[in-house]
Each structure stands twice: as C-alpha cells, then as structure tokens.
Design a protein around this motif. Sequence first.
Motif, PDB file in Angstrom:
ATOM      1  N   ILE A 205      80.814  39.898  71.591  1.00  0.00           N
ATOM      2  CA  ILE A 205      80.991  39.281  70.271  1.00  0.00           C
ATOM      3  C   ILE A 205      79.856  39.680  69.339  1.00  0.00           C
ATOM      4  O   ILE A 205      80.081  40.043  68.171  1.00  0.00           O
ATOM      5  CB  ILE A 205      81.062  37.747  70.411  1.00  0.00           C
ATOM      6  CG1 ILE A 205      82.341  37.338  71.131  1.00  0.00           C
ATOM      7  CG2 ILE A 205      80.986  37.078  69.036  1.00  0.00           C
ATOM      8  CD1 ILE A 205      82.361  35.872  71.542  1.00  0.00           C
ATOM      9  N   ALA A 209      80.154  41.602  65.801  1.00  0.00           N
ATOM     10  CA  ALA A 209      79.745  40.918  64.573  1.00  0.00           C
ATOM     11  C   ALA A 209      78.492  41.529  63.958  1.00  0.00           C
ATOM     12  O   ALA A 209      78.176  41.255  62.794  1.00  0.00           O
ATOM     13  CB  ALA A 209      79.508  39.440  64.860  1.00  0.00           C
ATOM     14  N   ARG A 211      75.347  40.889  64.811  1.00  0.00           N
ATOM     15  CA  ARG A 211      74.329  39.865  64.640  1.00  0.00           C
ATOM     16  C   ARG A 211      73.887  39.379  66.016  1.00  0.00           C
ATOM     17  O   ARG A 211      74.669  39.420  66.982  1.00  0.00           O
ATOM     18  CB  ARG A 211      74.865  38.680  63.836  1.00  0.00           C
ATOM     19  CG  ARG A 211      76.084  37.997  64.456  1.00  0.00           C
ATOM     20  CD  ARG A 211      76.418  36.682  63.795  1.00  0.00           C
ATOM     21  NE  ARG A 211      75.380  35.690  64.026  1.00  0.00           N
ATOM     22  CZ  ARG A 211      75.448  34.431  63.573  1.00  0.00           C
ATOM     23  NH1 ARG A 211      76.505  34.042  62.869  1.00  0.00           N
ATOM     24  NH2 ARG A 211      74.481  33.578  63.814  1.00  0.00           N
ATOM     25  N   CYS A 275      87.672  40.975  69.672  1.00  0.00           N
ATOM     26  CA  CYS A 275      86.444  40.619  68.934  1.00  0.00           C
ATOM     27  C   CYS A 275      86.316  41.418  67.644  1.00  0.00           C
ATOM     28  O   CYS A 275      85.887  40.882  66.612  1.00  0.00           O
ATOM     29  CB  CYS A 275      85.220  40.855  69.812  1.00  0.00           C
ATOM     30  SG  CYS A 275      85.077  39.694  71.196  1.00  0.00           S
ATOM     31  N   ALA A 279      85.770  39.776  63.975  1.00  0.00           N
ATOM     32  CA  ALA A 279      84.330  39.910  63.750  1.00  0.00           C
ATOM     33  C   ALA A 279      83.855  39.087  62.561  1.00  0.00           C
ATOM     34  O   ALA A 279      82.763  38.501  62.595  1.00  0.00           O
ATOM     35  CB  ALA A 279      83.964  41.385  63.574  1.00  0.00           C
ATOM     36  N   ASP A 280      84.649  39.023  61.504  1.00  0.00           N
ATOM     37  CA  ASP A 280      84.227  38.272  60.321  1.00  0.00           C
ATOM     38  C   ASP A 280      84.008  36.801  60.639  1.00  0.00           C
ATOM     39  O   ASP A 280      83.086  36.170  60.103  1.00  0.00           O
ATOM     40  CB  ASP A 280      85.265  38.411  59.203  1.00  0.00           C
ATOM     41  CG  ASP A 280      85.208  39.754  58.510  1.00  0.00           C
ATOM     42  OD1 ASP A 280      84.208  40.483  58.704  1.00  0.00           O
ATOM     43  OD2 ASP A 280      86.166  40.087  57.783  1.00  0.00           O
ATOM     44  N   PHE A 282      82.936  35.505  63.398  1.00  0.00           N
ATOM     45  CA  PHE A 282      81.670  35.338  64.107  1.00  0.00           C
ATOM     46  C   PHE A 282      80.471  35.661  63.217  1.00  0.00           C
ATOM     47  O   PHE A 282      79.381  35.130  63.419  1.00  0.00           O
ATOM     48  CB  PHE A 282      81.670  36.177  65.378  1.00  0.00           C
ATOM     49  CG  PHE A 282      82.654  35.682  66.403  1.00  0.00           C
ATOM     50  CD1 PHE A 282      82.403  34.532  67.121  1.00  0.00           C
ATOM     51  CD2 PHE A 282      83.851  36.349  66.622  1.00  0.00           C
ATOM     52  CE1 PHE A 282      83.313  34.054  68.062  1.00  0.00           C
ATOM     53  CE2 PHE A 282      84.764  35.879  67.550  1.00  0.00           C
ATOM     54  CZ  PHE A 282      84.498  34.733  68.270  1.00  0.00           C
ATOM     55  N   ARG A 283      80.680  36.515  62.216  1.00  0.00           N
ATOM     56  CA  ARG A 283      79.585  36.744  61.261  1.00  0.00           C
ATOM     57  C   ARG A 283      79.360  35.512  60.395  1.00  0.00           C
ATOM     58  O   ARG A 283      78.233  35.130  60.094  1.00  0.00           O
ATOM     59  CB  ARG A 283      79.949  37.927  60.339  1.00  0.00           C
ATOM     60  CG  ARG A 283      79.936  39.278  61.017  1.00  0.00           C
ATOM     61  CD  ARG A 283      80.073  40.402  59.984  1.00  0.00           C
ATOM     62  NE  ARG A 283      80.425  41.660  60.635  1.00  0.00           N
ATOM     63  CZ  ARG A 283      81.644  42.182  60.642  1.00  0.00           C
ATOM     64  NH1 ARG A 283      82.627  41.580  60.000  1.00  0.00           N
ATOM     65  NH2 ARG A 283      81.887  43.310  61.271  1.00  0.00           N
ATOM     66  N   GLN A 284      80.466  34.899  59.986  1.00  0.00           N
ATOM     67  CA  GLN A 284      80.400  33.786  59.048  1.00  0.00           C
ATOM     68  C   GLN A 284      80.310  32.430  59.709  1.00  0.00           C
ATOM     69  O   GLN A 284      79.962  31.434  59.067  1.00  0.00           O
ATOM     70  CB  GLN A 284      81.631  33.836  58.125  1.00  0.00           C
ATOM     71  CG  GLN A 284      81.758  35.124  57.329  1.00  0.00           C
ATOM     72  CD  GLN A 284      83.137  35.316  56.736  1.00  0.00           C
ATOM     73  OE1 GLN A 284      83.985  34.420  56.800  1.00  0.00           O
ATOM     74  NE2 GLN A 284      83.390  36.495  56.186  1.00  0.00           N
TER      75      GLN A 284
END
Length: 289
Positions: A205, A209, A211, A275, A279-280, A282-284
């Motif tokens: 993940i 992402a 991050r 994932c 991805a967005d 998990f970024r946000q």
Amino acid sequence: MILVTGGTGNVGRELVRQLDAAGADFRVLVRDPARAAAVLPAGAERVTGDLAVPATLAAAFAGVQRLFLLTPGIGTDTTANAVAAARTAGVRHIVQLSSTNVLGDPMPAMGRWHHEREQIVRACGIPATVLRPGGFMTNALDWLPTIRDGGYVLDPVGPGRIAPIDPADIAAVAALALTGEGHEGRQYALTGAEAFTVAEQVAVIAAAAGRPIAVRPALTEQEVVAARFPDGAPPALAAALVEGFALLRADTEGFRTDTVERLLGRKPAAFADWCARHADAFRQGSAGQ
C-alpha cells in the motif's frame, strides 16, 4: 430474472456492474434508494425492500429464477426470510455468499454464523451454490482512519498470513454461477493467489500511495478490534474478531485455493494492482465514493 441482494456493498456492487455489462436480466433489492442511486448503474432495475421485513419482499422476488443471497452481520432471520420469499416465488437457484471461516476446525464464531445460514439454505430444497471467500482486499480500507490520523496501521496478526481476494473476483464467480449451468450443489472456497502478513500488505500500500505508513502491533483486545473496526464493535462481534485474529496469527502460510483461476480461466487480481487502483484513498486517508 436474477435478484441481487446486498447490491450496494463491496461484492454486490461489483456483481451488479458485471451483470449490467453482460446485459443480464436482473434487479437489485435495495433498502435505501438514494444510496443505491449513487452507487449502482443508472439502468439497473431496483426494488425497495428489506430482508428484515418479510412483507416488503413479494414484489422484489416476483418472477425471479435465480437469487444472489448476501446477508451480513450476526443472526439468521434475514436468511430465513429470503429463503421463504424465494420458495414462494419459485426461485430455482440460490448463489449464497458465505465465508472460509466455515472451514475452520474447530469452527470459530464467525464460521458458525455463516454455517447456520448455509444450513438454512441447504434445508430449503432450492439448489444452491455456496461461495466461501477469505478476507477481502477492501478490508484494507478499514485502515484509513489510523493512516489519516497517525500514519500507521494496527497489526493484530503478526506472522500470520492471509491471501486477500478482490471483491470483483468474488463477483465474477457469482456472475458465472448465476448465469451458467452446472454450479448447483457446489461450494467454492475463494482466495487470492498471494499470501501476505499485515506488514507486507502495508508495504505494498505504501509503495502504491508513495507515502510512508508504519505498522504497530495491536497489543490489547481493544486495539485488535480497532484494527478492523476503528469505531468499535458490538460485544459478540468484538469477541469473534479477537478469536478470528488469533487463529490468523497461527496461520503463517496463508490459506489459498486455485478456485478462481479454475473457474474463470485467469489468475485472481493481484493485491498490488488493487492498491494501485485505490492509491488516492491511501494518500488522502479517505475512501471517497
């Protein structure tokens, strides 16, 4: 005519999309028309009703030959109500969503709940196909609150492994059973092809992402429950989660089957691909719509 229950959930929503794309003759039983309108294809036929209220089911089941039966949570009343309506309507085939938890020896609480519902369907006399998936890839979205608020995921299973499955693959098997022949009386255990620890899932993940995401062991029963339900869970469900995660901790290989590939003629979706598509979120730190 196919009737889909649970059509706005992770599996049901994917099943509706696939049936719609295939031009199948189906309708969706919905409790909340506004929510259904927001997540289902515009052309999908919807009938308002509630499996918990038998009097609301006659219109939904009228003319139905095949039923996708998804009854989440604890208890058997909604399953019994659905089966009664199906028998009255003359349904000829039920595809029931259950769980690999019924295969446990000894069977855990979550397995017993699903087993009891399977028994109701088995006893009703309507030919059935039982789908028994393992953990969903979408369960990783339950980690979003701690990722958003603290940049970490709680890990209740340590060395234990699971082979998560994309709900779209479960839906594809359900669609095959609902629209094809030869699946009556079968039970299909469904998993992904790759087994991961929680830490390994989080690493995939984080890479998707772009991050960092830390992994913290869940040390108390409260933290174990929070790993799946950050806002808590009713006592019976909480106890079942603690039991289930303890069993997962002991499975350091990860239960896997090749059923998806045998039935669909392709590999199950890879967790890394799932994932990448999410991805967005998990970024946000938010699942969005």
